[in-house]
Design a protein around this motif. Structure first.
Motif, mmCIF file in Angstrom:
data_model
loop_
_atom_site.group_PDB
_atom_site.id
_atom_site.type_symbol
_atom_site.label_atom_id
_atom_site.label_comp_id
_atom_site.label_asym_id
_atom_site.label_seq_id
_atom_site.Cartn_x
_atom_site.Cartn_y
_atom_site.Cartn_z
ATOM 1 N N SER A 1 36.738 -20.106 53.208
ATOM 2 C CA SER A 1 38.001 -20.138 53.943
ATOM 3 C C SER A 1 38.617 -18.750 54.063
ATOM 4 O O SER A 1 38.672 -18.005 53.083
ATOM 5 N N PRO A 2 39.095 -18.360 55.251
ATOM 6 C CA PRO A 2 39.747 -17.052 55.406
ATOM 7 C C PRO A 2 40.948 -16.870 54.482
ATOM 8 O O PRO A 2 41.165 -15.782 53.948
ATOM 9 N N SER A 3 41.717 -17.924 54.272
ATOM 10 C CA SER A 3 42.878 -17.793 53.385
ATOM 11 C C SER A 3 42.432 -17.548 51.940
ATOM 12 O O SER A 3 43.078 -16.787 51.215
ATOM 13 N N ALA A 4 41.338 -18.166 51.528
ATOM 14 C CA ALA A 4 40.811 -17.933 50.179
ATOM 15 C C ALA A 4 40.288 -16.508 50.048
ATOM 16 O O ALA A 4 40.477 -15.862 49.015
ATOM 17 N N ALA A 5 39.643 -16.016 51.091
ATOM 18 C CA ALA A 5 39.104 -14.655 51.067
ATOM 19 C C ALA A 5 40.228 -13.633 50.974
ATOM 20 O O ALA A 5 40.169 -12.685 50.177
ATOM 21 N N ARG A 6 41.265 -13.817 51.789
ATOM 22 C CA ARG A 6 42.391 -12.879 51.767
ATOM 23 C C ARG A 6 43.129 -12.941 50.429
ATOM 24 O O ARG A 6 43.563 -11.915 49.897
ATOM 25 N N ALA A 7 43.263 -14.135 49.878
ATOM 26 C CA ALA A 7 43.921 -14.277 48.583
ATOM 27 C C ALA A 7 43.138 -13.563 47.493
ATOM 28 O O ALA A 7 43.727 -12.905 46.610
ATOM 29 N N ALA A 8 41.825 -13.668 47.534
ATOM 30 C CA ALA A 8 40.992 -13.016 46.516
ATOM 31 C C ALA A 8 41.215 -11.504 46.503
ATOM 32 O O ALA A 8 41.258 -10.879 45.441
ATOM 33 N N VAL A 9 41.363 -10.919 47.690
ATOM 34 C CA VAL A 9 41.619 -9.483 47.777
ATOM 35 C C VAL A 9 43.008 -9.149 47.225
ATOM 36 O O VAL A 9 43.183 -8.160 46.502
ATOM 37 N N ALA A 10 43.997 -9.980 47.542
ATOM 38 C CA ALA A 10 45.356 -9.755 47.038
ATOM 39 C C ALA A 10 45.390 -9.824 45.515
ATOM 40 O O ALA A 10 46.075 -9.022 44.855
ATOM 41 N N TRP A 11 44.653 -10.755 44.940
ATOM 42 C CA TRP A 11 44.622 -10.884 43.483
ATOM 43 C C TRP A 11 43.911 -9.695 42.839
ATOM 44 O O TRP A 11 44.323 -9.215 41.778
ATOM 45 N N LEU A 12 42.880 -9.227 43.493
ATOM 46 C CA LEU A 12 42.172 -8.052 42.995
ATOM 47 C C LEU A 12 43.091 -6.834 42.989
ATOM 48 O O LEU A 12 43.143 -6.078 42.004
ATOM 49 N N ALA A 13 43.832 -6.654 44.069
ATOM 50 C CA ALA A 13 44.771 -5.533 44.148
ATOM 51 C C ALA A 13 45.852 -5.652 43.086
ATOM 52 O O ALA A 13 46.224 -4.659 42.433
ATOM 53 N N ASP A 14 46.365 -6.861 42.885
ATOM 54 C CA ASP A 14 47.407 -7.067 41.888
ATOM 55 C C ASP A 14 46.899 -6.742 40.485
ATOM 56 O O ASP A 14 47.606 -6.106 39.689
ATOM 57 N N GLY A 15 45.675 -7.167 40.176
ATOM 58 C CA GLY A 15 45.114 -6.869 38.867
ATOM 59 C C GLY A 15 44.950 -5.381 38.634
ATOM 60 O O GLY A 15 45.255 -4.870 37.554
ATOM 61 N N ALA A 16 44.470 -4.679 39.665
ATOM 62 C CA ALA A 16 44.298 -3.230 39.538
ATOM 63 C C ALA A 16 45.644 -2.545 39.318
ATOM 64 O O ALA A 16 45.771 -1.637 38.487
ATOM 65 N N GLN A 17 46.647 -2.965 40.065
ATOM 66 C CA GLN A 17 47.971 -2.343 39.932
ATOM 67 C C GLN A 17 48.576 -2.621 38.564
ATOM 68 O O GLN A 17 49.243 -1.744 37.983
ATOM 69 N N ARG A 18 48.348 -3.798 38.024
ATOM 70 C CA ARG A 18 48.836 -4.093 36.673
ATOM 71 C C ARG A 18 48.138 -3.197 35.644
ATOM 72 O O ARG A 18 48.770 -2.741 34.673
ATOM 73 N N CYS A 19 46.863 -2.938 35.845
ATOM 74 C CA CYS A 19 46.144 -2.033 34.943
ATOM 75 C C CYS A 19 46.703 -0.614 35.040
ATOM 76 O O CYS A 19 46.898 0.064 34.024
ATOM 77 N N LEU A 20 46.951 -0.167 36.258
ATOM 78 C CA LEU A 20 47.480 1.178 36.453
ATOM 79 C C LEU A 20 48.872 1.324 35.844
ATOM 80 O O LEU A 20 49.253 2.409 35.389
ATOM 81 N N ARG A 21 49.629 0.222 35.811
ATOM 82 C CA ARG A 21 50.944 0.239 35.162
ATOM 83 C C ARG A 21 50.835 0.013 33.660
ATOM 84 O O ARG A 21 51.843 -0.086 32.963
ATOM 85 N N GLN A 22 49.600 -0.111 33.173
ATOM 86 C CA GLN A 22 49.316 -0.327 31.756
ATOM 87 C C GLN A 22 49.882 -1.644 31.239
ATOM 88 O O GLN A 22 50.222 -1.775 30.053
ATOM 89 N N GLU A 23 49.953 -2.626 32.111
ATOM 90 C CA GLU A 23 50.351 -3.967 31.700
ATOM 91 C C GLU A 23 49.157 -4.748 31.163
ATOM 92 O O GLU A 23 49.334 -5.749 30.459
#
Length: 330
Positions: free
Chosen positions: A87-109
């Motif tokens: 599903s396109p919505s699942a694909a786009r969500a997966a990318v958003a979650w990946l970005a969120d995880g990376a940003q949390r790591c960069l913020r040292q969360e």
């Protein structure tokens, strides 16, 4: 924040949520690590219930909340629970979650990020430019000196570790992307990986690009003009590396313990032997990022999604490696 591992759920129409929660159910009782699942709560809770995993999933409200297994979704709207495969919505969500995880790591969360499988094809079809998770995370982190390492052990406990000079490229473009700088960087990152793993040595062997490592220039000259000079430059910098060696024997030698890491020139040159000996235990580790990122070495497996039969071993290995590396950095 210490002792926090983030896990992105990947493409929810694949086996990502299943292997993530199965692996988490196995790892949860072993120590006091806290886990943050990044994805859709409805899908996570559905898998938790259907598989009777009994994980105490809680909505994330901050690092000080009581509990150890939380879920957070950076998206405003939940996903439907009956999405079709890819599903396109699942694909786009997966990318958003990946970005969120990376940003949390960069913020040292988070101390490390473990990422469940996504489909590159479906993400591109959904309208987003995407080469791979390794490249995507490197871009978010603002770094270029990264490399992909795959590692795993066979049923006899023999390890194979492979670092890739190039990753997601058409085969016809590989030769021009195998540069002296890339080969030398991959050797450098492979040596650092050995130190991060606590290995007693970092004995590295570089593959040739061509059959039989070019047969002295009779079947290509990349070994003489690019790979050999890169190895020599790395040796001058005191790296314990040899090459270029013929790939058709090098992996056998590495599996029996002669070398700690094989530097492969392209994706399938390295991943085919790795997955042959360690398909169920292999881990993808992105070297050179400013945070720890691991993932299972398999894809979305749409053909078995939702059946409850997916093997979580590779995801378990990815979580364990993430925790090992995080402890070493603490």
């Amino acid at each position: 924040m210490r002792g926090w591992i983030g896990i992105t759920l990947g493409d929810v129409t694949g086996i990502g949520p299943e292997v993530a929660l199965k692996a988490l159910a196995a790892e949860f009782p072993l120590d006091d690590t806290c886990y943050l699942l990044i994805g859709d709560a409805g899908h996570a809770r559905q898998v938790n219930q259907q598989l009777a995993l009994k994980l105490p999933l809680q909505t994330y409200g901050g690092a000080n909340g009581a509990g150890r297994v939380f879920i957070a979704n950076p998206l405003a709207e939940p996903l439907s629970l009956d999405l079709v495969e890819g599903s396109p919505s699942a694909a786009r969500a997966a990318v958003a979650w990946l970005a969120d995880g990376a940003q949390r790591c960069l913020r040292q969360e988070l101390d490390a990020l473990v990422t469940a499988p996504v489909s590159k094809e479906m993400i591109v079809r959904a309208g987003q430019a995407f080469v791979g998770q390794t490249e995507f995370l490197s871009q978010i982190a603002g770094v270029e000196r990264t490399a992909m390492m795959l590692l795993g052990q066979d049923e006899r406990g023999r390890w194979l570790r492979v670092a890739l000079v190039t990753t997601h490229l058409p085969l016809k473009l590989v030769a021009e992307q195998v540069t002296k700088a890339r080969v030398e960087l991959t050797i450098e990152l492979a040596a650092q990986a050995c130190r991060d793993l606590g290995l007693p040595r970092a004995h590295i062997a570089a593959c040739g690009l061509n059959p039989h490592a070019g047969e002295g220039g009779q079947m290509g000259n990349e070994e003489q003009k690019v790979i050999g000079p890169a190895v020599l430059a790395a040796q001058r910098r005191q790296f314990d590396v040899i090459g270029p060696r013929s790939a058709d024997v090098l992996f056998y030698n590495a599996l029996r313990g002669d070398y700690d890491v094989v530097v492969a020139m392209y994706h399938d040159q390295g991943l085919a032997p790795l997955k042959t000996v360690a398909f169920e235990t292999g881990v993808n580790w992105t070297l050179g990022l400013p945070f720890i990122r691991t993932s299972p070495d398999h894809g979305t497996a749409y053909d078995i999604a939702g059946q409850g039969v997916a093997n979580p071993s590779s995801m378990m290995a990815a979580i364990r490696l993430a925790k090992q590396l995080a402890r070493a950095r603490a």
